[in-house]
Scaffold this motif. Structure first.
Motif, PDB file in Angstrom:
ATOM      1  N   ILE A  82      13.665  -3.285  -2.581  1.00 37.11           N
ATOM      2  CA  ILE A  82      13.064  -1.958  -2.471  1.00 37.11           C
ATOM      3  C   ILE A  82      12.110  -1.697  -3.636  1.00 37.11           C
ATOM      4  O   ILE A  82      11.002  -1.164  -3.449  1.00 37.11           O
ATOM      5  CB  ILE A  82      14.168  -0.885  -2.414  1.00 37.11           C
ATOM      6  N   ALA A  83      12.514  -2.084  -4.848  1.00 42.14           N
ATOM      7  CA  ALA A  83      11.660  -1.861  -6.021  1.00 42.14           C
ATOM      8  C   ALA A  83      10.355  -2.657  -5.909  1.00 42.14           C
ATOM      9  O   ALA A  83       9.274  -2.134  -6.201  1.00 42.14           O
ATOM     10  CB  ALA A  83      12.420  -2.240  -7.294  1.00 42.14           C
ATOM     11  N   LEU A  84      10.441  -3.926  -5.477  1.00 42.34           N
ATOM     12  CA  LEU A  84       9.237  -4.736  -5.322  1.00 42.34           C
ATOM     13  C   LEU A  84       8.340  -4.188  -4.222  1.00 42.34           C
ATOM     14  O   LEU A  84       7.100  -4.206  -4.344  1.00 42.34           O
ATOM     15  CB  LEU A  84       9.622  -6.185  -5.016  1.00 42.34           C
ATOM     16  N   THR A  85       8.943  -3.699  -3.140  1.00 41.35           N
ATOM     17  CA  THR A  85       8.145  -3.128  -2.063  1.00 41.35           C
ATOM     18  C   THR A  85       7.392  -1.891  -2.522  1.00 41.35           C
ATOM     19  O   THR A  85       6.203  -1.716  -2.227  1.00 41.35           O
ATOM     20  CB  THR A  85       9.051  -2.777  -0.870  1.00 41.35           C
ATOM     21  N   ILE A  86       8.075  -1.025  -3.278  1.00 37.27           N
ATOM     22  CA  ILE A  86       7.422   0.184  -3.782  1.00 37.27           C
ATOM     23  C   ILE A  86       6.293  -0.181  -4.752  1.00 37.27           C
ATOM     24  O   ILE A  86       5.203   0.411  -4.721  1.00 37.27           O
ATOM     25  CB  ILE A  86       8.453   1.096  -4.461  1.00 37.27           C
ATOM     26  N   ALA A  87       6.536  -1.179  -5.615  1.00 38.29           N
ATOM     27  CA  ALA A  87       5.503  -1.594  -6.565  1.00 38.29           C
ATOM     28  C   ALA A  87       4.285  -2.160  -5.838  1.00 38.29           C
ATOM     29  O   ALA A  87       3.135  -1.870  -6.196  1.00 38.29           O
ATOM     30  CB  ALA A  87       6.073  -2.621  -7.536  1.00 38.29           C
ATOM     31  N   CYS A  88       4.521  -2.975  -4.816  1.00 38.41           N
ATOM     32  CA  CYS A  88       3.411  -3.549  -4.046  1.00 38.41           C
ATOM     33  C   CYS A  88       2.624  -2.462  -3.325  1.00 38.41           C
ATOM     34  O   CYS A  88       1.386  -2.485  -3.299  1.00 38.41           O
ATOM     35  CB  CYS A  88       3.933  -4.573  -3.053  1.00 38.41           C
ATOM     36  N   LEU A  89       3.326  -1.492  -2.741  1.00 38.39           N
ATOM     37  CA  LEU A  89       2.639  -0.401  -2.052  1.00 38.39           C
ATOM     38  C   LEU A  89       1.833   0.445  -3.021  1.00 38.39           C
ATOM     39  O   LEU A  89       0.734   0.912  -2.686  1.00 38.39           O
ATOM     40  CB  LEU A  89       3.652   0.473  -1.304  1.00 38.39           C
ATOM     41  N   ALA A  90       2.368   0.639  -4.228  1.00 44.61           N
ATOM     42  CA  ALA A  90       1.650   1.435  -5.226  1.00 44.61           C
ATOM     43  C   ALA A  90       0.343   0.776  -5.644  1.00 44.61           C
ATOM     44  O   ALA A  90      -0.604   1.453  -6.050  1.00 44.61           O
ATOM     45  CB  ALA A  90       2.533   1.666  -6.452  1.00 44.61           C
ATOM     46  N   VAL A  91       0.283  -0.559  -5.535  1.00 46.89           N
ATOM     47  CA  VAL A  91      -0.946  -1.283  -5.888  1.00 46.89           C
ATOM     48  C   VAL A  91      -1.864  -1.439  -4.685  1.00 46.89           C
ATOM     49  O   VAL A  91      -3.086  -1.236  -4.775  1.00 46.89           O
ATOM     50  CB  VAL A  91      -0.588  -2.669  -6.474  1.00 46.89           C
ATOM     51  N   VAL A  92      -1.283  -1.777  -3.533  1.00 46.65           N
ATOM     52  CA  VAL A  92      -2.089  -2.107  -2.363  1.00 46.65           C
ATOM     53  C   VAL A  92      -2.633  -0.858  -1.672  1.00 46.65           C
ATOM     54  O   VAL A  92      -3.775  -0.863  -1.190  1.00 46.65           O
ATOM     55  CB  VAL A  92      -1.254  -2.951  -1.375  1.00 46.65           C
ATOM     56  N   PHE A  93      -1.853   0.214  -1.622  1.00 44.83           N
ATOM     57  CA  PHE A  93      -2.266   1.392  -0.859  1.00 44.83           C
ATOM     58  C   PHE A  93      -3.564   2.008  -1.387  1.00 44.83           C
ATOM     59  O   PHE A  93      -4.467   2.314  -0.586  1.00 44.83           O
ATOM     60  CB  PHE A  93      -1.137   2.423  -0.852  1.00 44.83           C
ATOM     61  N   PRO A  94      -3.736   2.222  -2.705  1.00 49.02           N
ATOM     62  CA  PRO A  94      -5.037   2.743  -3.167  1.00 49.02           C
ATOM     63  C   PRO A  94      -6.195   1.793  -2.865  1.00 49.02           C
ATOM     64  O   PRO A  94      -7.294   2.258  -2.514  1.00 49.02           O
ATOM     65  CB  PRO A  94      -4.823   2.911  -4.680  1.00 49.02           C
ATOM     66  N   LEU A  95      -5.963   0.483  -3.004  1.00 47.99           N
ATOM     67  CA  LEU A  95      -7.025  -0.463  -2.669  1.00 47.99           C
ATOM     68  C   LEU A  95      -7.377  -0.398  -1.193  1.00 47.99           C
ATOM     69  O   LEU A  95      -8.556  -0.501  -0.809  1.00 47.99           O
ATOM     70  CB  LEU A  95      -6.587  -1.885  -3.046  1.00 47.99           C
ATOM     71  N   TRP A  96      -6.368  -0.227  -0.345  1.00 45.70           N
ATOM     72  CA  TRP A  96      -6.600  -0.112   1.095  1.00 45.70           C
ATOM     73  C   TRP A  96      -7.474   1.111   1.401  1.00 45.70           C
ATOM     74  O   TRP A  96      -8.420   1.035   2.197  1.00 45.70           O
ATOM     75  CB  TRP A  96      -5.269  -0.025   1.822  1.00 45.70           C
ATOM     76  N   MET A 123      -7.655   6.794   5.563  1.00 45.62           N
ATOM     77  CA  MET A 123      -6.494   5.903   5.506  1.00 45.62           C
ATOM     78  C   MET A 123      -6.372   5.030   6.741  1.00 45.62           C
ATOM     79  O   MET A 123      -5.913   3.903   6.667  1.00 45.62           O
ATOM     80  CB  MET A 123      -5.210   6.722   5.303  1.00 45.62           C
ATOM     81  N   VAL A 124      -6.782   5.557   7.903  1.00 51.87           N
ATOM     82  CA  VAL A 124      -6.714   4.815   9.165  1.00 51.87           C
ATOM     83  C   VAL A 124      -8.136   4.524   9.617  1.00 51.87           C
ATOM     84  O   VAL A 124      -8.911   5.457   9.871  1.00 51.87           O
ATOM     85  CB  VAL A 124      -5.954   5.609  10.239  1.00 51.87           C
ATOM     86  N   PRO A 125      -8.529   3.266   9.703  1.00 57.49           N
ATOM     87  CA  PRO A 125      -9.908   2.959  10.093  1.00 57.49           C
ATOM     88  C   PRO A 125     -10.185   3.307  11.547  1.00 57.49           C
ATOM     89  O   PRO A 125      -9.358   3.091  12.427  1.00 57.49           O
ATOM     90  CB  PRO A 125     -10.014   1.445   9.845  1.00 57.49           C
ATOM     91  N   LYS A 126     -11.368   3.859  11.791  1.00 57.41           N
ATOM     92  CA  LYS A 126     -11.840   4.154  13.143  1.00 57.41           C
ATOM     93  C   LYS A 126     -13.231   3.560  13.298  1.00 57.41           C
ATOM     94  O   LYS A 126     -14.236   4.246  13.239  1.00 57.41           O
ATOM     95  CB  LYS A 126     -11.865   5.659  13.385  1.00 57.41           C
ATOM     96  N   GLY A 127     -13.253   2.245  13.453  1.00 57.35           N
ATOM     97  CA  GLY A 127     -14.537   1.563  13.494  1.00 57.35           C
ATOM     98  C   GLY A 127     -14.959   1.119  12.114  1.00 57.35           C
ATOM     99  O   GLY A 127     -14.680   1.793  11.116  1.00 57.35           O
ATOM    100  N   ILE A 128     -15.616  -0.009  12.057  1.00 59.74           N
ATOM    101  CA  ILE A 128     -16.048  -0.588  10.785  1.00 59.74           C
ATOM    102  C   ILE A 128     -17.561  -0.680  10.772  1.00 59.74           C
ATOM    103  O   ILE A 128     -18.182  -1.144  11.742  1.00 59.74           O
ATOM    104  CB  ILE A 128     -15.425  -1.982  10.576  1.00 59.74           C
TER     105      ILE A 128
END
Length: 315
Positions: free
Chosen positions: A41-55, A76-81
């Motif tokens: 759980i701790a690793l998942t939260i850490a990964c999300l904290a890094v990846v989510f802003p980049l996403w 946050m949700v892409p609608k066409g690129i």
């Protein structure tokens, strides 16, 4: 009576698979299910904290003005690129010029810093070199005491380096910490190997080039990355020593866009006509600034443990 011959050679142990967990030391207890779940759980939260802003940054940079307006800002949700933001940024305007400036400064500065750092660290790692202890003590003192910003600026100005790209390289060309790490690694190389090369007639430069540096690939890769990231991310020296807007590197242009101080020439018109979103431009410049570091870091990551820890412990 004939008996079959028994093979007395011990059976070869199979190498562990790369996906298999390493053997646990005898003194280490087996982890509990709660502990494993907590680590996961701790690793998942850490990964999300890094990846989510980049996403969010990447998706917003690839979104159209309509999508950004509907989301009310960051997407946050892409609608066409759409790549219109990157196409406009790289169409030959100020951002393109700033990217080229940053790339050249990073390349030239990293090569210069590595050359001087390797030569300095190798000289300090040889116990018989002239006044190496006094030089080392003087360099260590600069890590804790410095003249300050104003004397540094006056020195650069007196040397005629203002409004020059050399002002972005020379004042920050050396890092004493990096030199100490290189020195510690060089000191760990077998002295017998160097003595054998000297018996064969090798000089200092040949010993450094053909023996020391090939054995120090790990620490050289790490220090090279440190210098490259430092030059690529630097913005303060440019804002201090450069007055011409056309000479600014990418980081300074990104600051202007993020703070909405000034839009690059050619983009302001596209933003006013509704073809582009200013937020998409800001996010696209951020992606361009982060891309080189994100691409290079995984290739150097495997050298961090060997390069940094060995050099730091033996130094």
């Amino acid at each position: 009576m004939w008996e079959p011959r028994q093979d007395t050679e011990p059976a070869q142990e199979k190498a562990p698979r790369w996906w298999a967990a390493p053997e646990r030391p005898a003194w280490e207890e087996e982890p509990s299910k709660a502990g494993l779940a907590g680590k996961g759980i701790a690793l998942t939260i850490a990964c999300l904290a890094v990846v989510f802003p980049l996403w969010i940054v990447i998706v917003t940079s690839l979104s159209s003005r309509k999508t950004i307006d509907e989301a009310g800002g960051l997407v946050m949700v892409p609608k066409g690129i759409t790549f219109i933001a990157y196409r406009e940024l790289l169409s030959g305007g100020q951002v393109t010029r700033a990217t080229i400036v940053s790339l050249l400064i990073t390349l030239v500065g990293t090569l210069f810093s590595m050359a001087v750092s390797v030569l300095c660290a190798y000289g300090l790692s040889r116990s018989g070199s002239l006044a190496h202890r006094w030089i080392l003590m003087t360099m260590l003192a600069t890590m804790f005491f410095s003249a300050g910003l104003i004397p540094t600026y006056l020195l650069v100005q007196s040397l005629g380096l203002t409004d020059s790209y050399l002002a972005l390289i020379l004042p920050s060309a050396l890092s004493i910490f990096n030199i100490l790490v290189l020195r510690g690694f060089f000191m760990g190389i077998s002295q017998e190997l160097i003595d054998a090369a000297r018996i064969d007639g090798a000089g200092d430069f040949r010993v450094l080039w053909q023996i020391v540096m090939p054995l120090s690939r790990a620490v050289l890769a790490v220090i090279t990355l440190f210098y490259a990231v430092g030059y690529w991310s630097a913005w303060f020296n440019a804002s201090l020593y450069l007055n011409e807007q056309d000479m600014m590197p990418l980081q300074n242009v990104m600051i202007q866009l993020v703070q909405k101080q000034e839009a690059p020439v050619g983009l302001s018109q596209a933003i006013r006509t509704g073809q582009l979103s200013g937020l998409a431009i800001q996010m696209a410049v951020m992606v361009m600034a982060l891309l080189p570091v994100a691409v290079l870091s995984p290739f150097v990551q495997k050298h961090f443990k060997k390069g940094m820890l060995t050099g730091a412990v033996k130094g």
